[in-house]
Design a protein around this motif. Structure first.
Motif, mmCIF file in Angstrom:
data_model
loop_
_atom_site.group_PDB
_atom_site.id
_atom_site.type_symbol
_atom_site.label_atom_id
_atom_site.label_comp_id
_atom_site.label_asym_id
_atom_site.label_seq_id
_atom_site.Cartn_x
_atom_site.Cartn_y
_atom_site.Cartn_z
ATOM 1 N N UNK A 166 0.837 -1.202 0.000
ATOM 2 C CA UNK A 166 0.000 0.000 0.000
ATOM 3 C C UNK A 166 0.873 1.254 0.000
ATOM 4 N N UNK A 167 1.931 1.254 0.790
ATOM 5 C CA UNK A 167 2.842 2.410 0.817
ATOM 6 C C UNK A 167 3.518 2.594 -0.537
ATOM 7 N N UNK A 168 3.915 1.510 -1.188
ATOM 8 C CA UNK A 168 4.551 1.614 -2.509
ATOM 9 C C UNK A 168 3.574 2.163 -3.534
ATOM 10 N N UNK A 169 2.336 1.697 -3.502
ATOM 11 C CA UNK A 169 1.326 2.210 -4.434
ATOM 12 C C UNK A 169 1.099 3.700 -4.205
ATOM 13 N N UNK A 170 1.005 4.104 -2.948
ATOM 14 C CA UNK A 170 0.818 5.534 -2.637
ATOM 15 C C UNK A 170 2.011 6.360 -3.118
ATOM 16 N N UNK A 171 3.223 5.838 -2.929
ATOM 17 C CA UNK A 171 4.411 6.550 -3.394
ATOM 18 C C UNK A 171 4.426 6.698 -4.906
ATOM 19 N N UNK A 172 4.037 5.649 -5.615
ATOM 20 C CA UNK A 172 3.996 5.711 -7.077
ATOM 21 C C UNK A 172 2.953 6.716 -7.543
ATOM 22 N N UNK A 173 1.800 6.751 -6.874
ATOM 23 C CA UNK A 173 0.758 7.720 -7.241
ATOM 24 C C UNK A 173 1.257 9.143 -7.050
ATOM 25 N N UNK A 174 1.975 9.382 -5.953
ATOM 26 C CA UNK A 174 2.507 10.732 -5.708
ATOM 27 C C UNK A 174 3.529 11.109 -6.788
ATOM 28 N N UNK A 175 4.323 10.136 -7.237
ATOM 29 C CA UNK A 175 5.293 10.414 -8.299
ATOM 30 C C UNK A 175 4.572 10.746 -9.607
#
Length: 146
Positions: A46-55
């Motif tokens: 979930x944290x990785x998905x959120x980080x990718x969305x922010x990028x």
């Protein structure tokens, strides 16, 4: 936008490292069907998905606060750290009243309302924590109650 992308990339990298470390968790022969690795790996995913969305979808460049505001924030953190250290030797009421008054004064620089807010918060929070929630707080310094 660049600060969001940097933040998103860092979050993604940390999440991937977290997932990699979760794969190293040893499982015992008496574990549940899901296993101890699943929950940390889900959190990392979930944290990785959120980080990718922010990028991929950064916000507009933020307007950073002025130096005076940053100084007020640093001062507030110092006051709160001192509050944490003062609770045990001085009891709950005095440090809470002083801290709440200082922080209230920072919000609205009027001394009398800030002092009243600090006193009211101190007494009100003590009553809630001690009597409603049953926490074992000491109102005054240990020297006053033996």
């Amino acid at each position: 936008m660049i600060s969001d992308r940097i933040f998103g990339a860092v979050v993604t990298l940390v999440a991937l490292a977290y997932i990699a470390s979760a794969t190293q968790i040893q499982t015992s022969f008496l574990s549940d069907p899901v296993g101890p690795k699943t929950f940390p790996m889900l959190i990392g995913a979930v944290a990785a998905i959120c980080g990718i969305i922010v990028v991929l979808r950064p916000d507009e460049d933020p307007e950073w606060p002025q130096l005076q505001t940053l100084g007020a924030l640093v001062f507030s953190v110092i006051v709160l750290v001192c509050y944490a250290y003062a609770l045990k030797p001085l009891g709950f009421l005095l440090p809470t009243a002083v801290t709440a008054a200082i922080l209230s004064y920072q919000i609205s620089p009027r001394p009398v309302p800030a002092a009243l807010a600090g006193t009211g918060l101190s007494l009100g929070l003590f009553a809630i924590f001690k009597f409603a929630l049953g926490l074992s707080l000491f109102a005054l310094p240990a020297a006053f109650h033996g």
